[in-house]
Design an enzyme around this catalytic site. Structure first.
Site, short mmCIF file in Angstrom:
data_model
loop_
_atom_site.label_atom_id
_atom_site.label_comp_id
_atom_site.label_asym_id
_atom_site.label_seq_id
_atom_site.Cartn_x
_atom_site.Cartn_y
_atom_site.Cartn_z
N ARG A 50 2.25 4.97 -7.44
CA ARG A 50 2.29 4.48 -6.06
C ARG A 50 3.73 4.40 -5.59
NH1 ARG A 50 -0.37 0.71 -2.38
NH2 ARG A 50 0.92 0.88 -0.53
N ASP A 89 -4.12 2.25 -4.15
CA ASP A 89 -3.87 1.05 -3.36
C ASP A 89 -4.80 -0.04 -3.87
OD1 ASP A 89 -2.84 -0.56 -1.30
OD2 ASP A 89 -4.44 0.04 0.09
N ASP A 124 -5.62 -3.98 -3.11
CA ASP A 124 -5.40 -5.12 -2.23
C ASP A 124 -6.21 -6.31 -2.71
OD1 ASP A 124 -3.70 -3.82 -0.45
OD2 ASP A 124 -5.34 -3.16 0.84
#
Length: 177
Positions: free
Chosen positions: A106, A118, A120
């Site tokens: 990333r 990703d 989150d």
């Protein structure tokens, strides 16, 4: 095992981090072998200290969302949600998630840019916080069908603190489009 994992990096005891709590993590990728990356990330999350259970949704395709809105010309995302039972403090869990992203290449060049991975942190039990490093629940979770739909598939009774039932949020998004 260091008790700091359950306290957070600032050294202050966080009473809400000691007991096991369910945390919701959104996973997404639009570069590389997306399916393989999401599976490897789920395995890495399962191996974290003080994590006792991980339930993962089936991945779903979504159009990339850029700063200018949805963009079908950008490589599409594969998204999933994991519900994780953990005793890690939320700041520590987030740090581990960033480390897993880094392990998968990333690079943070631009906001809402292409990503190999990703991760989150969407929710951490009923915790509400807004600090320079962590906002819970995730400020845009209620607007993202690619978070709400997989989460709902894992937990039909799920609620997002301050926003309401996930099923209702998803229905409102469908009505708006």
């Amino acid at each position: 095992m260091s008790r700091r994992l359950a306290e957070g990096f600032d050294g202050a005891a966080h009473p809400d981090a000691a007991p096991a709590v369910d945390a919701v993590i959104a996973l997404g990728a639009n570069l590389g072998n997306r399916r393989e990356t999401l599976a490897a990330a789920a395995t890495a999350i399962e191996r974290l200290p003080l994590v006792s259970a991980v339930r993962m949704s089936e991945p779903m395709e979504s159009v990339a969302v850029t700063l200018d809105g949805p963009d079908p010309d950008v490589p599409g995302y594969l998204n999933a949600v994991a519900v994780v039972t953990t005793r890690l403090a939320p700041t520590v869990l987030l740090s581990y998630l960033h480390a897993i992203e880094d392990q998968h290449g990333r690079v943070r060049r631009e906001r809402w840019g292409d990503r190999t991975l990703d991760l989150d942190l969407i929710a951490y039990g009923d915790l509400v916080c807004d600090t320079p490093t962590l906002t819970l629940p995730h400020p845009r979770a209620a607007e993202r069908d690619f978070v709400l739909a997989p989460w709902l598939s894992l937990d039909p009774d799920a609620s997002l603190v301050g926003a309401g039932r996930v099923a209702d949020l998803l229905e409102r998004l469908g009505d708006a489009s």
